[in-house]
Design an enzyme around this catalytic site. Structure first.
Site, PDB file in Angstrom:
ATOM      1  N   LYS A 237      -2.011  -0.193  -5.313  1.00 39.43           N
ATOM      2  CA  LYS A 237      -1.304  -1.297  -4.664  1.00 39.43           C
ATOM      3  C   LYS A 237      -2.002  -2.628  -4.960  1.00 39.43           C
ATOM      4  CE  LYS A 237       1.412   1.624  -2.003  1.00 39.43           C
ATOM      5  NZ  LYS A 237       1.190   2.890  -2.658  1.00 39.43           N
TER       6      LYS A 237
ATOM      7  N   GLU B 202       7.197  -0.136  -5.248  1.00 42.00           N
ATOM      8  CA  GLU B 202       5.929   0.196  -5.914  1.00 42.00           C
ATOM      9  C   GLU B 202       6.255   0.938  -7.194  1.00 42.00           C
ATOM     10  OE1 GLU B 202       3.468   3.342  -4.519  1.00 42.00           O
ATOM     11  OE2 GLU B 202       5.146   4.601  -3.939  1.00 42.00           O
TER      12      GLU B 202
ATOM     13  N   ASN C 219       4.872   4.354  -9.174  1.00 41.74           N
ATOM     14  CA  ASN C 219       4.017   5.538  -9.038  1.00 41.74           C
ATOM     15  C   ASN C 219       3.589   5.982 -10.425  1.00 41.74           C
ATOM     16  OD1 ASN C 219       4.601   6.248  -6.030  1.00 41.74           O
ATOM     17  ND2 ASN C 219       6.603   5.855  -6.951  1.00 41.74           N
TER      18      ASN C 219
ATOM     19  N   GLU D  99      -1.359   6.748  -1.522  1.00 38.97           N
ATOM     20  CA  GLU D  99      -0.069   7.197  -2.032  1.00 38.97           C
ATOM     21  C   GLU D  99       0.434   8.343  -1.174  1.00 38.97           C
ATOM     22  OE1 GLU D  99       1.329   5.695  -4.594  1.00 38.97           O
ATOM     23  OE2 GLU D  99      -0.420   4.428  -4.915  1.00 38.97           O
ATOM     24  N   GLY D 100       1.731   8.593  -1.261  1.00 34.73           N
ATOM     25  CA  GLY D 100       2.263   9.802  -0.640  1.00 34.73           C
ATOM     26  C   GLY D 100       3.040   9.576   0.640  1.00 34.73           C
TER      27      GLY D 100
ATOM     28  N   ARG E  87      16.725   8.187  -2.913  1.00 33.97           N
ATOM     29  CA  ARG E  87      16.266   8.805  -1.659  1.00 33.97           C
ATOM     30  C   ARG E  87      16.791   7.970  -0.501  1.00 33.97           C
ATOM     31  NH1 ARG E  87      10.038   8.568  -2.359  1.00 33.97           N
ATOM     32  NH2 ARG E  87      10.705   6.576  -3.202  1.00 33.97           N
TER      33      ARG E  87
ATOM     34  N   LYS F   3      -0.294  -2.635   3.476  1.00 33.18           N
ATOM     35  CA  LYS F   3      -0.466  -1.405   2.692  1.00 33.18           C
ATOM     36  C   LYS F   3      -1.917  -1.161   2.296  1.00 33.18           C
ATOM     37  CE  LYS F   3       4.112  -1.447   0.559  1.00 33.18           C
ATOM     38  NZ  LYS F   3       4.844  -1.062  -0.660  1.00 33.18           N
TER      39      LYS F   3
ATOM     40  N   SER G 244       7.293  12.478  -8.147  1.00 29.47           N
ATOM     41  CA  SER G 244       7.975  13.764  -7.992  1.00 29.47           C
ATOM     42  C   SER G 244       9.487  13.634  -7.812  1.00 29.47           C
ATOM     43  CB  SER G 244       7.356  14.534  -6.829  1.00 29.47           C
ATOM     44  OG  SER G 244       7.451  13.778  -5.655  1.00 29.47           O
TER      45      SER G 244
ATOM     46  N   ARG H 163       7.336   6.406 -11.963  1.00 26.06           N
ATOM     47  CA  ARG H 163       8.615   6.170 -11.291  1.00 26.06           C
ATOM     48  C   ARG H 163       8.519   4.848 -10.556  1.00 26.06           C
ATOM     49  NH1 ARG H 163       9.265   9.871  -6.899  1.00 26.06           N
ATOM     50  NH2 ARG H 163       8.885   8.031  -5.647  1.00 26.06           N
TER      51      ARG H 163
HETATM   52  P1  ADP Z   1       3.571   5.297  -0.940  1.00 24.49           P
HETATM   53  O1  ADP Z   1       2.624   5.180  -2.071  1.00 24.49           O
HETATM   54  O2  ADP Z   1       2.971   5.843   0.289  1.00 24.49           O
HETATM   55  O3  ADP Z   1       4.861   5.964  -1.342  1.00 24.49           O
HETATM   56  P2  ADP Z   1       5.182   2.883  -0.761  1.00 24.49           P
HETATM   57  O4  ADP Z   1       4.732   1.529  -1.126  1.00 24.49           O
HETATM   58  O5  ADP Z   1       6.186   3.506  -1.641  1.00 24.49           O
HETATM   59  O6  ADP Z   1       3.881   3.779  -0.576  1.00 24.49           O
HETATM   60  O7  ADP Z   1       5.748   2.840   0.734  1.00 24.49           O
HETATM   61  C1  ADP Z   1       6.227   3.986   1.391  1.00 24.49           C
HETATM   62  C2  ADP Z   1       7.579   3.717   2.005  1.00 24.49           C
HETATM   63  O8  ADP Z   1       7.501   2.603   2.900  1.00 24.49           O
HETATM   64  C3  ADP Z   1       8.647   3.339   0.998  1.00 24.49           C
HETATM   65  O9  ADP Z   1       9.266   4.482   0.473  1.00 24.49           O
HETATM   66  C4  ADP Z   1       9.577   2.482   1.811  1.00 24.49           C
HETATM   67  O10 ADP Z   1      10.461   3.311   2.568  1.00 24.49           O
HETATM   68  C5  ADP Z   1       8.659   1.792   2.789  1.00 24.49           C
HETATM   69  N1  ADP Z   1       8.265   0.469   2.286  1.00 24.49           N
HETATM   70  C6  ADP Z   1       7.227   0.199   1.467  1.00 24.49           C
HETATM   71  N2  ADP Z   1       7.165  -1.110   1.160  1.00 24.49           N
HETATM   72  C7  ADP Z   1       8.181  -1.697   1.798  1.00 24.49           C
HETATM   73  C8  ADP Z   1       8.661  -3.040   1.883  1.00 24.49           C
HETATM   74  N3  ADP Z   1       8.035  -4.023   1.243  1.00 24.49           N
HETATM   75  N4  ADP Z   1       9.749  -3.273   2.640  1.00 24.49           N
HETATM   76  C9  ADP Z   1      10.376  -2.273   3.313  1.00 24.49           C
HETATM   77  N5  ADP Z   1       9.982  -0.987   3.266  1.00 24.49           N
HETATM   78  C10 ADP Z   1       8.887  -0.690   2.518  1.00 24.49           C
HETATM   79 MG    MG Z   2       6.372   5.285  -2.529  1.00 32.36          MG
END
Ligand code: ADP
Ligand code: MG
Length: 436
Positions: A267, A106, A108, A330-331, A412, A326, A113, A87
């Site tokens: 990442k 990102e 996944n 994940e999660g 979401r 970051k 899910s 996703r």
């Molecule tokens: P995870 O693997 O924990 O889901 P993500 O990279 O998806 O990691 O980051 C988790 C959440 O943080 C995202 O769903 C988003 O709401 C926020 N986020 C992540 N990267 C960014 C970004 N570059 N700018 C703004 N919000 C972000």
């Molecule tokens: Mg995410």
């Protein structure tokens, strides 16, 4: 509680959220390119080794996954059919002139899910709009059924595995908080007369085995496909669960994903993909796909030792609100923002630990008002931002890609005061795009 007789409804927005149609279409149009890219990375040992070399020195979890990866390669892969369910998540970055741009957050590649539950959110929002006297708007909601799309990929992999009596095994958590999401996909498989079992790592450790040709057996049944809905956070792995994971990876069964594809979703890999020239090397002779992919990238920066890492560390400390820090996790709930980002970077700027993180430009979407409905929470109108995910499914047999498609979407939405976190983390809620 860990008991399926006591349930809460999944959180959702009262109303669908506006999504620019052009960006929605762009996200769908690039999904097959991302399928190809993830699959290419997963098959490129030199790239994975090089990219993760600095990370695995400091991040034990990635190192552990990587050691399983090299171990199964050295033994020789028994698996010949490959199934990817991913996703790709995006936000709509609000530019200087008010035109929004699609920016990937990102991708996944394991346990992506909410494809199941969200196959029903469109119906919920259609009903709400009708109750509000908005039948015309209700009729414009885009149909969406990722559960069916994901199941079609699993079914294809099961069929190509070629043992009609073999089952599909969902590898699930000990405490199953999101079981109904998984049941939607499971039911689609039963509808196709494919048997599904649900097992944990502990079950596999206790009762799983490989035969002479490395076919996987569980409780007397052969397993054709292992669909992981678990296994992406370090906390679930005790020594026995690591052994179970290794057993699964060594087997002939189709793993969704195999360990290489899980690593392709880190990442660190995402950050290296954004380096000029990398996409061209991974997808040779496909300049259009490369251009479509690159158009979705936000600024991503390595914090490895060296000039680039030093420079970006200093910039982030000076201007923390422009960036997100970051780790390889994940999660949801792991990223660092603002003051916290600054404090952590100041502490680790001269330590090797710095290389376990990547730095990313912070995306700033335009907020909109909505109601977030969550069990046991008071209802109030909130300023919200949304994240669009597109599900991708592909199946490869040997070197031949036999299926690759976009399998539906997930929207979401969360209140702006939460920087991080998805639906499972209790922050975001399920939504439906209303295309504008
Ligand atoms: P995870 O693997 O924990 O889901 P993500 O990279 O998806 O990691 O980051 C988790 C959440 O943080 C995202 O769903 C988003 O709401 C926020 N986020 C992540 N990267 C960014 C970004 N570059 N700018 C703004 N919000 C972000
Ligand atoms: Mg995410």
């Amino acid at each position: 509680p860990p008991c399926s007789q006591v349930v809460n409804y999944a959180p959702f927005t009262l109303l669908p959220s506006a999504v620019p149609r052009a960006l929605f279409e762009q996200a769908y149009a690039v999904q097959q390119d991302f399928n190809l890219l993830v699959d290419a990375v997963s098959q490129n040992r030199a790239f994975l080794e090089q990219t993760l070399a600095s990370t695995i020195k400091v991040d034990d979890f990635t190192a552990r996954l990587f050691s399983i990866y090299t171990q199964v390669l050295e033994e020789g892969l028994a698996q010949t059919v490959f199934l990817g369910i991913n996703r790709s998540d995006y936000m709509f970055d609000c530019g200087l002139h008010g035109t929004a741009a699609l920016r990937q957050i990102e991708i996944n590649t394991i346990a992506a899910s909410f494809g199941g539950l969200t196959s029903h959110t469109t119906d919920v929002h259609r009903l709400v709009l009708k109750v509000l006297g908005k039948s015309e708007e209700a009729s414009r909601l885009v149909p969406n059924n990722p559960a069916k799309g994901l199941a079609s990929g699993i079914a294809k992999a099961w069929e190509l595995y070629g043992s009609p009596r073999a089952v599909v095994m969902f590898l699930v958590e000990e405490v199953q908080r999101n079981i109904f999401d998984q049941r939607c996909v499971e039911n689609e498989l039963w509808n196709r007369n494919i048997r599904v079992v649900r097992r944990t790592f502990r079950d596999v450790f206790e009762r799983g085995s490989l035969d002479g040709s490395r076919r996987l057996h569980m409780d007397g049944q052969e397993v054709a496909v292992v669909y992981y809905r678990e296994g992406y956070v370090p906390q679930v792995y005790n020594q026995q669960n690591w052994e179970a994971r290794l057993l699964l990876e060594r087997s002939r069964a189709v793993k969704c994903p195999d360990i290489a594809t899980q690593l392709a979703g880190t990442k660190k890999v995402q950050q290296e993909l954004s380096r000029p020239g990398t996409l061209e090397k991974l997808l040779p002779g496909q300049p259009e796909a490369v251009a479509r992919i690159r158009a979705t990238f936000a600024g991503l920066y390595s914090l490895d030792k060296g000039e680039e890492g030093d420079r970006m560390t200093a910039r982030a400390i000076a201007d923390p609100d422009r960036f997100v820090l970051k780790p390889q996790r994940e999660g949801g709930g792991n990223n660092l923002y603002g003051e916290e980002l600054k404090e952590v970077l100041e502490k680790i700027k001269d330590s090797p630990e710095r290389t376990s993180y990547i730095l990313m430009d912070k995306i700033k979407p335009q907020p909109a008002l909505n109601y977030l409905l969550r069990a046991h929470s008071p209802l109030q109108v909130s300023e919200c931002i949304s994240e669009l995910g597109i599900f991708g499914v592909y199946v490869r047999q040997g070197q031949e890609l036999v299926l690759s498609q976009a399998a539906g979407h997930l929207l979401r939405t969360k209140a702006v005061e939460h920087a991080d976190g998805g639906v499972a983390a209790g922050v975001a809620v399920l939504d439906t795009p209303f295309l504008v």
